[in-house]
Design a protein around this motif. Sequence first.
Motif, PDB file in Angstrom:
ATOM      1  N   LYS A 161       0.920  -1.177   0.042  1.00  0.00           N
ATOM      2  CA  LYS A 161       0.085   0.094   0.047  1.00  0.00           C
ATOM      3  C   LYS A 161       0.722   1.142  -0.051  1.00  0.00           C
ATOM      4  O   LYS A 161       1.985   1.044   0.468  1.00  0.00           O
ATOM      5  CB  LYS A 161      -1.078   0.071   1.260  1.00  0.00           C
ATOM      6  CG  LYS A 161      -1.990  -1.131   1.329  1.00  0.00           C
ATOM      7  CD  LYS A 161      -2.867  -0.871   2.466  1.00  0.00           C
ATOM      8  CE  LYS A 161      -4.014  -2.062   2.502  1.00  0.00           C
ATOM      9  NZ  LYS A 161      -4.710  -1.776   3.693  1.00  0.00           N
TER      10      LYS A 161
ATOM     11  N   SER B 215      -5.414  15.682  -2.380  1.00  0.00           N
ATOM     12  CA  SER B 215      -6.268  14.894  -1.141  1.00  0.00           C
ATOM     13  C   SER B 215      -5.311  13.513  -0.787  1.00  0.00           C
ATOM     14  O   SER B 215      -4.913  12.893  -1.978  1.00  0.00           O
ATOM     15  CB  SER B 215      -7.655  14.613  -1.782  1.00  0.00           C
ATOM     16  OG  SER B 215      -8.187  15.903  -1.878  1.00  0.00           O
TER      17      SER B 215
ATOM     18  N   HIS C 238      -4.997   9.548   0.026  1.00  0.00           N
ATOM     19  CA  HIS C 238      -5.638   8.354  -0.322  1.00  0.00           C
ATOM     20  C   HIS C 238      -4.651   7.176   0.159  1.00  0.00           C
ATOM     21  O   HIS C 238      -3.389   7.148  -0.280  1.00  0.00           O
ATOM     22  CB  HIS C 238      -6.139   8.240  -1.520  1.00  0.00           C
ATOM     23  CG  HIS C 238      -7.065   9.285  -1.766  1.00  0.00           C
ATOM     24  ND1 HIS C 238      -8.327   9.259  -1.681  1.00  0.00           N
ATOM     25  CD2 HIS C 238      -6.869  10.433  -2.562  1.00  0.00           C
ATOM     26  CE1 HIS C 238      -8.971  10.214  -2.287  1.00  0.00           C
ATOM     27  NE2 HIS C 238      -8.078  11.104  -2.679  1.00  0.00           N
ATOM     28  N   THR C 239      -5.167   6.253   0.725  1.00  0.00           N
ATOM     29  CA  THR C 239      -4.321   5.050   1.038  1.00  0.00           C
ATOM     30  C   THR C 239      -4.633   3.964  -0.028  1.00  0.00           C
ATOM     31  O   THR C 239      -5.965   3.791  -0.179  1.00  0.00           O
ATOM     32  CB  THR C 239      -4.738   4.360   2.288  1.00  0.00           C
ATOM     33  OG1 THR C 239      -4.325   5.275   3.387  1.00  0.00           O
ATOM     34  CG2 THR C 239      -3.819   3.277   2.490  1.00  0.00           C
ATOM     35  N   VAL C 240      -3.843   3.604  -1.078  1.00  0.00           N
ATOM     36  CA  VAL C 240      -4.094   2.925  -2.108  1.00  0.00           C
ATOM     37  C   VAL C 240      -3.462   1.663  -1.863  1.00  0.00           C
ATOM     38  O   VAL C 240      -2.071   1.609  -1.743  1.00  0.00           O
ATOM     39  CB  VAL C 240      -3.784   3.685  -3.514  1.00  0.00           C
ATOM     40  CG1 VAL C 240      -4.263   2.959  -4.613  1.00  0.00           C
ATOM     41  CG2 VAL C 240      -4.382   4.873  -3.472  1.00  0.00           C
TER      42      VAL C 240
ATOM     43  N   VAL D   8      -7.721   4.853  -8.039  1.00  0.00           N
ATOM     44  CA  VAL D   8      -8.338   5.872  -7.201  1.00  0.00           C
ATOM     45  C   VAL D   8      -8.465   7.128  -7.831  1.00  0.00           C
ATOM     46  O   VAL D   8      -7.141   7.813  -8.114  1.00  0.00           O
ATOM     47  CB  VAL D   8      -7.857   6.134  -5.521  1.00  0.00           C
ATOM     48  CG1 VAL D   8      -8.617   7.308  -4.728  1.00  0.00           C
ATOM     49  CG2 VAL D   8      -7.909   4.909  -4.926  1.00  0.00           C
ATOM     50  N   LYS D   9      -9.465   7.686  -8.125  1.00  0.00           N
ATOM     51  CA  LYS D   9      -9.352   8.870  -9.012  1.00  0.00           C
ATOM     52  C   LYS D   9      -8.718   8.895 -10.203  1.00  0.00           C
ATOM     53  O   LYS D   9      -7.906   9.982 -10.548  1.00  0.00           O
ATOM     54  CB  LYS D   9      -9.215  10.098  -8.091  1.00  0.00           C
ATOM     55  CG  LYS D   9      -9.937  10.696  -6.971  1.00  0.00           C
ATOM     56  CD  LYS D   9      -9.670  11.854  -6.272  1.00  0.00           C
ATOM     57  CE  LYS D   9     -10.681  12.405  -5.284  1.00  0.00           C
ATOM     58  NZ  LYS D   9     -10.297  13.544  -4.665  1.00  0.00           N
TER      59      LYS D   9
END
Length: 213
Positions: free
Chosen positions: A32, A40, A42-44, A50-51
Motif C-alpha cells: 500500500k 487529497s 488516499h491510502t491505495v 483511485v481518482k
Amino acid sequence: MRRTLILLMFVLGSAAASAQSVSLAGSIGDTKALLMIDGSPHTVAVGATVKGVTLKRVMPNAAEVEIGGKLLAVTMGGSPASVGGGGGGGASGREILIAAGPGGHFVANGQINGKPAQFLVDTGATAIAMSKSEAERLGVDWKRGQRSLVQTANGVVPTYQVSLTSVRIGDVEIFNVAAAVVQAEMPVILLGNSFLSRFSMRRDADVLKLEKR
C-alpha cells in the motif's frame, strides 16, 4: 456559434478532468502507498485505482503509478508527478502524511533550501537540528549563525542558530524555519518544533498527519 462554444467547453472540461497531480507521502510495506492525489490523501493498495490513478507497485521510498495510460514514478519528498497540465511541481499542498517506519519512528524525505534531506520527526526538539557536515552539504552558512552551547549525551557542544530559507516535504513547503547546526555528527536531521508548530498533528494508527495551520 453556440455549437462551437459547447464543443469548446467540452474540450476544456475534458482537459481539466484528465489533469492529475500525484505525490508519495508514505508507504505501508510493499502493498500500500499513501498518495496525495490533487491535494487529497488516499491510502491505495497495489492494483487499485483511485481518482484515475492506479498504483502499480511500491518500492523503497518510491512508487510507480499509472495515470491516463502512462507509467510515472513518484518519490518520497519529491515533486508531484502530473499528467494533463495539473500539478506543475509547485508546493501548494497543505497536508503531510508520514508512515511509521521500523521501531515506530516517523521518517520522511524532503528538501532543505531545494536540496534533498531526510528527516526524523522529533516533537521534543525545539528546532530542526542537523550536523555541521549536513549543513555544509545543504549549503547552509552555519558559521554566520548565532553561537551557543548545549548539553548532549556526549557533553557540551557548540551549536549555531540559523534560519533555513525553505523546508519542503512532499507538496508542502514552509519558509524561514529556525534550525540549529551542531558541531557533532548526527545520523539524521531532526524535524523539530520550529517546523512542526506550523501544523496541527494527529496520529492515526501507523500514520502521522500534519495539517498546515
